[in-house]
Write an enzyme that holds these catalytic residues in place. Structure first.
Site, PDB file in Angstrom:
ATOM      1  CE1 TYR A  38      13.834  -2.220  10.291  1.00 58.02           C
ATOM      2  CE2 TYR A  38      12.210  -0.562   9.708  1.00 58.02           C
ATOM      3  CZ  TYR A  38      13.353  -1.265   9.422  1.00 58.02           C
ATOM      4  OH  TYR A  38      14.035  -1.002   8.257  1.00 58.02           O
ATOM      5  CE  LYS A  69      10.075 -12.120   7.080  1.00 57.26           C
ATOM      6  NZ  LYS A  69       9.946 -10.672   6.916  1.00 57.26           N
ATOM      7  CG  ASP A 109      15.088  -9.502  10.358  1.00 54.26           C
ATOM      8  OD1 ASP A 109      15.447  -8.848   9.366  1.00 54.26           O
ATOM      9  OD2 ASP A 109      13.937  -9.452  10.799  1.00 54.26           O
TER      10      ASP A 109
END
Length: 520
Positions: free
Chosen positions: A267, A374, A302
């Site tokens: 990320y 998640k 995500d």
């Protein structure tokens, strides 16, 4: 969990083996390099605390002084504990040593012979004391869970607070827990991931979030312990171990008994332009600390779907999940600690969008049956129409129930409009509670038609993931990141923020924390 997608076991095994082969060179790189944040984390474990009058942490001052004189490649433990002995200071006075170093009244060198042996011994003892403190906090969590109990249902309901003021976050977090939230995530102030230091003390001036500090961690943990006693269930706390201070955040989280940390292997590279080598070195150390602390990590797949198309690039999410799994296992994390991320981000106008979402969510569930996945709500295609948004969140909640997700982030119908009011959160939690109350066990009954749309889509995504892993394994993961494979951002290994804070180990490199973590 019953297999529902008719996945080819040989293809699943090949995907994991390719992820291992693609990830191993990065692990080798991480094992042979250090960073300023890794070294600061070592000294935090050994007891350095506080900040100077300008707010610069003493641990930064001490590491910077060592780097200026002897470089980073030896590690800071030997020079620091050798200087401590030469100054005649006890092992517990590292903060005083940092103050003397900042004033220019102490010199550093790399000891040899008996001096090095003595420094190693004292450094290992001091750092070991920090790890034992983390062990005590983990045991404390276990006792509280046994005393108060865990939520009776899965998925756990995960809700965000983000006022910027820790003293405003606390009542909001406690209100959310009373309304049914199982996990409270304190969003970090915008831009903190690019600070190469951890602010000190309680803070009241964050931007779209609250600064992550040790004192803020302590205050929120204490408040949620009060809520746990009130509600007779253990309420979990989440923050961020990412950015330029990832190892330090992990260490502070362990010391203050946080339960989850946002910790993705890529990320920071993709979305904050942090140097890839810096990130991979930092994330390995941080995950070793998380493993020791019993902290669940949440990964960030995500986010890829906020920049790339959720249908065309679905396989990149699967590839990233497999890589995150490999890196996590290598660092010592167990399956129950892998909150691998994925999201409900397909454009609702796409035909059969809900069936596609089910295929992707069920694929993640079957590939990682023991991981508390998640599941992230829709954000990219929220329009500001709150009625449509609430309906879309309901579909997201239903997909989570049908596919047995482990951690469900509460979607807000006001996403992309305003920072949610407490009343917005109440409506969103009503949506979650209704769906889970009405259909929480639906994953037991939901079985896609053999050879049907959902099975075909899931198997296609897995096959595409294997093809991409084959390419990555041949070209190297660093090259794939440089080419924009994940989330379309191109991040070369020789660029990015924080590169100056990376060093290859010298032959005499010593890190007492790593030695103790790898021995446990």
């Amino acid at each position: 969990m019953m297999a529902k997608l008719d996945l080819d076991p040989a293809l699943v095994s090949r995907a994991r083996e390719l992820a291992r082969r693609a990830g191993q060179p990065v692990v080798d790189l991480a094992r042979s390099h250090t960073t300023v944040s890794v070294e600061r984390a070592v000294l935090r474990l050994a007891g350095v605390t506080g900040a100077d009058p300008d707010g610069i942490p003493w641990v930064n001052r001490l590491v910077d002084a060592v780097v200026d004189e002897v470089g980073l490649e030896h590690g800071v433990a030997l020079p620091v504990f050798d200087a401590l002995a030469r100054e005649g200071l006890p092992a517990g006075d590292l903060t005083l040593l940092a103050q003397k170093a900042a004033a220019g009244s102490v010199r550093f060198g790399v000891p040899t012979g008996k001096a090095a042996t003595a420094a190693r011994k004292v450094a290992s003892k001091a750092t070991g004391a920090g790890l034992k403190a983390i062990d005590r906090r983990r045991a404390e969590r276990d006792r509280l869970i046994k005393r108060f109990g865990d939520p009776k249902q899965r998925p756990w309901i995960y809700l965000i607070v983000a006022t910027g003021d820790i003293y405003e976050d606390i009542p909001q977090a406690q209100a959310a827990a009373r309304a049914g939230a199982d996990v409270i995530a304190v969003i970090r102030s915008t831009g903190q991931s690019l600070l190469d230091y951890v602010p000190e003390g309680p803070t009241r001036e964050g931007f779209a979030g609250t600064y992550a500090t040790q004192e803020n961690f302590r205050l929120m943990r204490a408040a949620l312990d009060e809520s746990s006693r009130e509600l007779k269930r253990y309420v979990r706390l989440t923050n961020y171990a990412s950015g330029l201070c990832m190892p330090e955040m992990a260490t502070l989280a362990g010391l203050e008994r946080l339960d989850m940390m946002l910790n993705d292997s890529m990320y920071g590279i993709l979305f904050r332009d942090i140097n890839p080598i810096r990130t991979f070195v930092d994330q390995r150390f941080s995950r070793q600390v998380h493993a020791r602390a019993g902290i669940i990590i949440n990964t960030g797949e995500d986010n890829y779907l906020t920049t790339a198309d959720a249908v065309d690039e679905a396989h990149t999410v699967t590839v990233s999940q497999l890589l995150n799994e490999f890196f996590a296992h290598e660092a010592g994390l167990a399956n129950w600690q892998l909150g691998l991320g994925h999201a409900f981000e397909i454009n609702p106008e796409v035909p059969e969008s809900f069936r596609l979402e089910l295929a992707h969510a069920l694929l993640a569930r079957e590939l990682f049956p023991d991981a508390p996945l998640k599941w992230m709500p829709p954000t990219k295609h929220m329009t500001g129409d709150v009625f449509r948004g609430n309906l879309l969140d309901g579909f997201f909640n239903l997909a989570g129930a049908m596919t047995g997700q482990g951690i469900l982030l509460v979607g807000m119908m006001t996403e992309a409009v305003v920072t949610p009011w407490l009343s917005d959160r109440d409506i969103a939690l009503q949506n979650v509670r209704y769906v889970l109350g009405a259909a929480g066990g639906l994953h037991e009954d939901f079985v896609p038609a053999p050879g049907g749309f959902i099975q075909q889509r899931a198997n296609l995504v897995l096959a595409e993931a294997v093809r991409l892993l084959e390419k990555i394994e041949g070209d190297t993961l660093l090259q794939a990141i440089a080419e924009g494979t994940f989330g379309i951002m191109k991040r070369p290994a020789d660029r990015g923020k924080g590169l100056a804070g990376v060093a290859k180990h010298a032959d005499d490199y010593f890190n007492p924390a790593t030695e103790l973590l790898e021995a446990s």
